[in-house]
Design a protein around this motif. Structure first.
Motif, PDB file in Angstrom:
ATOM      1  N   ILE A  13       0.858  -1.184   0.000  1.00  0.00           N
ATOM      2  CA  ILE A  13       0.000   0.000   0.000  1.00  0.00           C
ATOM      3  C   ILE A  13       0.893   1.231   0.000  1.00  0.00           C
ATOM      4  O   ILE A  13       1.645   1.469   0.949  1.00  0.00           O
ATOM      5  N   LEU A  14       0.844   1.987  -1.070  1.00  0.00           N
ATOM      6  CA  LEU A  14       1.709   3.151  -1.233  1.00  0.00           C
ATOM      7  C   LEU A  14       0.908   4.420  -0.957  1.00  0.00           C
ATOM      8  O   LEU A  14       0.045   4.809  -1.746  1.00  0.00           O
ATOM      9  N   PRO A  54       4.636   8.110   4.355  1.00  0.00           N
ATOM     10  CA  PRO A  54       5.564   9.237   4.474  1.00  0.00           C
ATOM     11  C   PRO A  54       5.649   9.806   5.891  1.00  0.00           C
ATOM     12  O   PRO A  54       6.442  10.711   6.131  1.00  0.00           O
ATOM     13  N   VAL A  55       4.809   9.311   6.802  1.00  0.00           N
ATOM     14  CA  VAL A  55       4.866   9.757   8.194  1.00  0.00           C
ATOM     15  C   VAL A  55       4.987   8.533   9.098  1.00  0.00           C
ATOM     16  O   VAL A  55       4.536   7.431   8.749  1.00  0.00           O
ATOM     17  N   ILE A  79       6.675   0.570   6.546  1.00  0.00           N
ATOM     18  CA  ILE A  79       7.903   1.183   6.043  1.00  0.00           C
ATOM     19  C   ILE A  79       7.693   2.696   5.979  1.00  0.00           C
ATOM     20  O   ILE A  79       6.755   3.166   5.338  1.00  0.00           O
ATOM     21  N   THR A  80       8.555   3.433   6.642  1.00  0.00           N
ATOM     22  CA  THR A  80       8.453   4.890   6.633  1.00  0.00           C
ATOM     23  C   THR A  80       9.505   5.484   5.712  1.00  0.00           C
ATOM     24  O   THR A  80      10.680   5.130   5.785  1.00  0.00           O
ATOM     25  N   PRO A  97      17.412   3.419  -0.285  1.00  0.00           N
ATOM     26  CA  PRO A  97      17.718   2.003  -0.040  1.00  0.00           C
ATOM     27  C   PRO A  97      16.476   1.158   0.246  1.00  0.00           C
ATOM     28  O   PRO A  97      16.550  -0.071   0.160  1.00  0.00           O
ATOM     29  N   LEU A  98      15.349   1.817   0.565  1.00  0.00           N
ATOM     30  CA  LEU A  98      14.135   1.068   0.889  1.00  0.00           C
ATOM     31  C   LEU A  98      13.592   0.288  -0.305  1.00  0.00           C
ATOM     32  O   LEU A  98      12.798  -0.639  -0.137  1.00  0.00           O
ATOM     33  N   VAL A  99      14.022   0.672  -1.509  1.00  0.00           N
ATOM     34  CA  VAL A  99      13.540  -0.058  -2.675  1.00  0.00           C
ATOM     35  C   VAL A  99      13.976  -1.523  -2.601  1.00  0.00           C
ATOM     36  O   VAL A  99      13.257  -2.429  -3.068  1.00  0.00           O
TER      37      VAL A  99
END
Length: 425
Positions: A13-14, A54-55, A79-80, A97-99
């Motif tokens: 979920i983006l 993003p938060v 994942i933030t 790096p989260l990719v």
């Protein structure tokens, strides 16, 4: 253990509120304020899903969501990633790096699908980089490709919507599209015909940038020189309404409708379904317009959620004002209502619900706000079939709390909403 692909494949979920679809990325401050609602997307999750936010989600809020939905603790990968000024959320993730973490997630859960709030080119590029399909319809929906980007971008503008609406016979407020350089002249010409007009940036959402101009203030907008603008007659109206649809390969369909609360043209809340005194004729016309718009979207390769906003004029007629070809502020709350009440005989098959905000006299922590609701027996309980849900985390900087109220009918809904507002204040 890895799970095989299929209709129940996990979601990534983006929460890409930072997207050029709804608003120019130069408006970073406004988009960041919208992104404070990202924690609510956790309500869509099931075990094996990932949420890219993003938060930061607080531990009390995360525990609350898991308990309310019956999710095992730690079963959703949260994942933030902090949004960067001038970049879309998808670009920020792609360049971090989260990719790699997302690639690993897709390898562990083959068939995982990316579910964004808005479809944009960076999101498609991110999906390709991590090996996931983009599916605006979620777990069981079809993948969507680059051919849909143009129509998504176009129909999320006021000018693009006006052109499409005219093609399918929607009733629109009289208006003109102009460049920023011609805005003062266009405003003047419109005010010569109408006592009050609405000035709108071509790409905006949630009421951002709207201005109401009268003959006593004809120079409004003279300082704006960028981009495209729309100047419309201000329609005296009794209600602002909307309907949300899904475009699928089986055809478009209505999902829900409701009445919007607005302040100065800015969205502040929602009540669904449409109250009884507004349903006759309004629902039928909104539905007809929405299905026609869905046919246009599908013809250009789009599948997924979209909505139409409209005004119920004091003359008794409905006027369409904009389309939103993305997940909107009401999409996740509606999904949550369905998830909490599905199979609940106490609530019934078509529960009433509303979204609202309230500002407490003193700042509250999330546990304090939840404790107030529970102490007053107002927190949602499945056994009772109604109550309030804090559908976003503690507001930043002491802002307003956002909450969702679910009830069996409109009268009970109003009663609960009044009590919840008083309790959180």
């Amino acid at each position: 253990m890895a799970v095989p692909p299929g209709a129940d494949a996990p979601l990534i979920i983006l929460a890409n509120f930072m997207s050029p679809v709804a608003l120019d990325l130069r408006e970073h401050t406004t988009l960041s304020r919208w992104a404070e609602q990202a924690p609510r997307e956790l309500f869509l999750a099931r075990p094996g899903d990932a949420l890219v936010s993003p938060v930061v989600l607080s531990e009390p809020f995360t525990a609350y969501v898991h308990t309310l939905l019956g999710l095992p603790h730690g079963s959703v990968d949260i994942i933030t990633v902090r949004d960067e000024p001038g970049w879309s959320t998808a670009d920020t993730v792609h360049r971090s790096p989260l990719v790699e973490r997302l690639r690993s997630h897709v390898m562990w859960y083959p068939g995982a699908r990316l579910l964004p709030i808005a479809l944009d080119a960076p999101t498609l590029a991110l999906a390709d980089a991590i090996g996931a399909a983009v599916s605006p319809l979620g777990r069981a929906g079809p993948a969507i490709g680059a051919e849909a980007l143009a129509v998504v971008s176009d129909y999320n503008t006021k000018a693009g919507f006006r052109a499409a609406a005219a093609d399918v016979g929607m009733r629109l407020p009289p208006g003109r599209v102009c460049s920023g350089g011609d805005l003062p002249g266009t405003v003047g010409r419109m005010l010569a015909r109408y006592p009050r007009v609405v000035v709108k940036p071509d790409r905006s959402a949630g009421g951002y940038g709207l201005r109401f101009v009268t003959r006593d203030d004809p120079a409004a907008g003279a300082e704006d020189s960028r981009g495209c603008w729309i100047v419309e007659e201000h329609v005296p109206h009794s209600a602002a309404v909307s309907a949300q649809f899904l475009a699928t390969f089986e055809g478009p369909r209505l999902v829900f409708d409701g009445r919007m609360d607005t302040l100065g043209g800015t969205f502040t809340g929602y009540r669904s379904p449409l109250p009884g005194d507004e349903r006759t004729g309004v629902r039928d016309e909104l539905n007809r317009w929405g299905l026609a718009l869905g046919d246009l979207l599908m013809a250009q390769g789009y599948v997924g959620p979209y909505g139409i906003d409209a005004l119920l004029g004091e003359d008794g007629r409905l006027y369409a004002t904009e389309s939103n070809v993305r997940r909107t502020a009401t999409t996740t709350p509606h999904a949550l209502v369905g998830r909490l009440t599905s199979g609940n005989g106490r609530t019934g098959p078509n529960p009433a619900w509303l979204m609202a905000t309230t500002m407490p006299a003193v700042p509250l922590t999330f546990p304090q706000a939840l404790a107030r609701l529970r102490h007053a027996s107002l927190a949602y309980e499945a056994e009772r079939g109604d109550g309030a849900v804090l559908h976003t985390d503690r507001p930043a900087d002491g802002g307003a709390w956002r909450y969702l109220v679910i009830a069996t009918g409109q009268e009970r809904l109003s009663e609960l909403a009044t009590a919840v507002d008083a309790t959180l204040r």
